[in-house]
Scaffold this motif. Structure first.
Motif, PDB file in Angstrom:
ATOM      1  N   ALA A 127     -15.147  -6.899   1.410  1.00 15.88           N
ATOM      2  CA  ALA A 127     -14.855  -6.293   2.710  1.00 15.88           C
ATOM      3  C   ALA A 127     -13.468  -5.661   2.732  1.00 15.88           C
ATOM      4  N   VAL A 128     -12.472  -6.381   2.208  1.00 17.71           N
ATOM      5  CA  VAL A 128     -11.106  -5.862   2.206  1.00 17.71           C
ATOM      6  C   VAL A 128     -10.988  -4.661   1.270  1.00 17.71           C
ATOM      7  N   ALA A 129     -11.662  -4.711   0.126  1.00 12.25           N
ATOM      8  CA  ALA A 129     -11.642  -3.580  -0.806  1.00 12.25           C
ATOM      9  C   ALA A 129     -12.253  -2.341  -0.163  1.00 12.25           C
ATOM     10  N   ALA A 130     -13.335  -2.528   0.583  1.00 12.56           N
ATOM     11  CA  ALA A 130     -13.954  -1.397   1.278  1.00 12.56           C
ATOM     12  C   ALA A 130     -12.972  -0.766   2.263  1.00 12.56           C
ATOM     13  N   GLY A 131     -12.227  -1.621   3.002  1.00 12.28           N
ATOM     14  CA  GLY A 131     -11.232  -1.086   3.914  1.00 12.28           C
ATOM     15  C   GLY A 131     -10.148  -0.302   3.198  1.00 12.28           C
ATOM     16  N   SER A 132      -9.689  -0.793   2.064  1.00 11.52           N
ATOM     17  CA  SER A 132      -8.652  -0.095   1.299  1.00 11.52           C
ATOM     18  C   SER A 132      -9.146   1.261   0.812  1.00 11.52           C
ATOM     19  N   VAL A 133     -10.386   1.320   0.354  1.00  9.29           N
ATOM     20  CA  VAL A 133     -10.957   2.591  -0.117  1.00  9.29           C
ATOM     21  C   VAL A 133     -11.049   3.590   1.030  1.00  9.29           C
ATOM     22  N   ILE A 134     -11.451   3.113   2.204  1.00  5.44           N
ATOM     23  CA  ILE A 134     -11.526   4.002   3.366  1.00  5.44           C
ATOM     24  C   ILE A 134     -10.151   4.586   3.676  1.00  5.44           C
ATOM     25  N   GLY A 135      -9.115   3.747   3.646  1.00  3.18           N
ATOM     26  CA  GLY A 135      -7.765   4.246   3.894  1.00  3.18           C
ATOM     27  C   GLY A 135      -7.326   5.261   2.848  1.00  3.18           C
ATOM     28  N   TRP A 136      -7.704   5.025   1.587  1.00  2.00           N
ATOM     29  CA  TRP A 136      -7.360   5.984   0.531  1.00  2.00           C
ATOM     30  C   TRP A 136      -8.046   7.328   0.768  1.00  2.00           C
ATOM     31  N   PHE A 307      -2.086   4.806   5.460  1.00  2.14           N
ATOM     32  CA  PHE A 307      -3.514   4.816   5.807  1.00  2.14           C
ATOM     33  C   PHE A 307      -4.242   3.668   5.111  1.00  2.14           C
ATOM     34  N   VAL A 308      -3.878   3.405   3.864  1.00  4.50           N
ATOM     35  CA  VAL A 308      -4.488   2.280   3.137  1.00  4.50           C
ATOM     36  C   VAL A 308      -4.143   0.962   3.819  1.00  4.50           C
ATOM     37  N   LEU A 309      -2.880   0.787   4.180  1.00  5.24           N
ATOM     38  CA  LEU A 309      -2.481  -0.441   4.865  1.00  5.24           C
ATOM     39  C   LEU A 309      -3.225  -0.608   6.180  1.00  5.24           C
ATOM     40  N   CYS A 310      -3.343   0.478   6.926  1.00  2.00           N
ATOM     41  CA  CYS A 310      -4.004   0.405   8.233  1.00  2.00           C
ATOM     42  C   CYS A 310      -5.461  -0.021   8.083  1.00  2.00           C
ATOM     43  N   SER A 311      -6.190   0.605   7.190  1.00  2.00           N
ATOM     44  CA  SER A 311      -7.602   0.264   7.014  1.00  2.00           C
ATOM     45  C   SER A 311      -7.781  -1.116   6.387  1.00  2.00           C
ATOM     46  N   THR A 312      -6.857  -1.509   5.517  1.00  4.78           N
ATOM     47  CA  THR A 312      -6.938  -2.843   4.924  1.00  4.78           C
ATOM     48  C   THR A 312      -6.751  -3.920   5.987  1.00  4.78           C
ATOM     49  N   PHE A 313      -5.759  -3.742   6.848  1.00 10.52           N
ATOM     50  CA  PHE A 313      -5.559  -4.704   7.939  1.00 10.52           C
ATOM     51  C   PHE A 313      -6.744  -4.702   8.903  1.00 10.52           C
ATOM     52  N   ALA A 314      -7.331  -3.531   9.124  1.00  8.68           N
ATOM     53  CA  ALA A 314      -8.518  -3.465   9.980  1.00  8.68           C
ATOM     54  C   ALA A 314      -9.666  -4.261   9.365  1.00  8.68           C
ATOM     55  N   ALA A 315      -9.821  -4.160   8.042  1.00  2.00           N
ATOM     56  CA  ALA A 315     -10.872  -4.920   7.361  1.00  2.00           C
ATOM     57  C   ALA A 315     -10.634  -6.420   7.478  1.00  2.00           C
ATOM     58  N   ILE A 316      -9.380  -6.849   7.308  1.00  2.00           N
ATOM     59  CA  ILE A 316      -9.062  -8.276   7.457  1.00  2.00           C
ATOM     60  C   ILE A 316      -9.364  -8.737   8.876  1.00  2.00           C
TER      61      ILE A 316
END
Length: 414
Positions: A127-136, A307-316
């Motif tokens: 789940a967290v990896a998916a969020g990081s990819v979205i931010g990238w 953007f990566v940080l934002c989406s990663t925190f959203a995933a968490i």
């Protein structure tokens, strides 16, 4: 020696005279800073005091230890989303899709754990990896194709909501195993009382150590620094407040591990933003991207990372929201989650204009939002009042930010 040659020495002498050297000087400097428009966290602290006082007068159970323990749980999932929003606002951008990204991460967690029967840690990692990819992907769209962040993340809001519904495949909810460590962590795990008090002492000691190191560094550079009495008084006040908070929460269930996790991440992000080259680069880009580029900062890389940080925190946040409910539903991350995350960052003191704010903005802002929600729920008022009150608080916060910005410019403080 010419007058021009004497100027650096005169400037240094002026700095020594004007900067705080005694306890009284520190107080006067703080008052002068507020008067010049540098309000810091003062408005949000004042807002929390007013909100808590009003709701306590209207309902005596609002400040009960039971309700405050519940409040400490409730602020965490959306608080992580707000922390990500703080990152993108600091560079003058926005992410409107954090709610949908959290919904997708919740769905991924449930599908990996339940449908595919994989370990909890693997579900969280996916789940967290998916969020990081979205931010990238957002970063590439912004840097390479100049798609405005508003448009790009608005498209992401719609697209990832569709992905969430597709993953759940018509199921209203996918229940997580109640005996899993993830659900237990989000509902039943509390810090032992002795360890909670130790955390309070360590936090106060950390504040004192950071202040003392900073003061010593300034003195070694020949600059004035905060007096020792101020450092001791500040640390003692923080210690007293934290010890009382731990004592009060321990009257019922205690301090939740999930809340400790959120505070720890906020502290780490505060250090990153205020003490590292990467953090200073974020503020520089938010203040003036062109000036940051001319100073040698890789502006495109900074945009990608936020953007990566934002989406990663959203995933968490999505993972913890699912754990809190012990289920991933089609409504996870929808409704007012998106707007509450953005409102929390702004109410907490992060400027919409970029370059000003801190990680603590997420913690304090979401505390305001959830306090309003909790108070109105105890008064048996429906959500319409919550939307109206939250909207009014948001308008006041933005107005204060705009006023403070004009006041700083008028006084030459940027």
């Amino acid at each position: 020696m010419t007058a021009v040659d004497d100027q650096p020495a005169l400037d240094l002498q002026d700095e020594r005279l004007l900067a705080p050297q005694t306890f009284g000087d520190s107080v006067r400097a703080a008052v002068r800073s507020v008067r010049d428009g540098d309000l810091g966290m003062l408005p949000v602290f004042g807002g929390i005091i007013v909100i808590w006082a009003v709701f306590q007068l209207l309902n005596r159970t609002f400040l009960s230890s039971t309700n405050l323990v519940n409040l400490s749980f409730d602020i965490v999932p959306v608080g992580f989303l707000a922390l990500g929003i703080v990152c993108v606002l600091l560079v003058g951008q926005i992410d409107l899709s954090v709610g949908s990204v959290s919904g997708v991460s919740a769905a991924i967690t449930a599908m990996v754990m339940v449908q595919y029967g994989q370990p909890t840690w693997l579900a969280i990692l996916a789940a967290v990896a998916a969020g990081s990819v979205i931010g990238w992907v957002y970063g590439q769209g912004f840097n390479r194709f100049a798609v405005p962040s508003f448009v790009m993340t608005l498209a992401g809001l719609l697209a990832f909501l569709g992905v969430q519904l597709w993953l759940l495949r018509g199921q209203n909810a996918v229940n997580l195993p109640y005996d899993s460590n993830l659900v237990q962590f989000a509902q039943l795990w509390f810090v032992p009382a002795w360890l909670a008090y130790l955390f309070a002492v360590l936090a106060a000691a950390g504040v004192f150590a950071a202040g003392w190191i900073g003061a010593r560094t300034r003195r070694q550079a020949g600059l004035s620094a905060a007096p020792m009495r101020l450092l001791v008084a500040r640390s003692a006040l923080i210690l007293a407040g934290l010890v009382f908070a731990v004592y009060y929460l321990n009257r019922t269930r205690g301090v939740a591990w999930m809340f400790v996790l959120f505070v720890a991440v906020v502290l780490v992000m505060h250090y990153v933003l205020s003490r590292t080259k990467f953090g200073r680069s974020i503020y520089a880009v938010g203040g003036n991207p062109e000036a940051a580029r001319r100073a040698g900062i890789d502006v495109k890389s900074i945009y990608t990372w936020v953007f990566v940080l934002c989406s990663t925190f959203a995933a968490i946040g999505g993972v913890l929201a699912a754990a809190r409910l012990a289920a991933a539903t089609q409504s996870t991350g929808t409704g007012d989650v998106n707007l509450n995350a953005i409102a929390a960052a702004v109410i907490g003191g992060t400027s919409l204009f970029g370059g000003r704010g801190s990680a603590f903005s997420a913690l304090l802002g979401i505390l305001v939002i959830q306090s309003i929600s909790s108070g109105l729920t105890l008064l048996n008022l429906d959500s319409s009042y919550r939307f109206m009150v939250t909207g009014a608080v948001l308008v006041v916060a933005v107005a204060l930010d705009s006023f403070a910005r004009r006041s700083r410019q008028a006084h030459g403080r940027g």
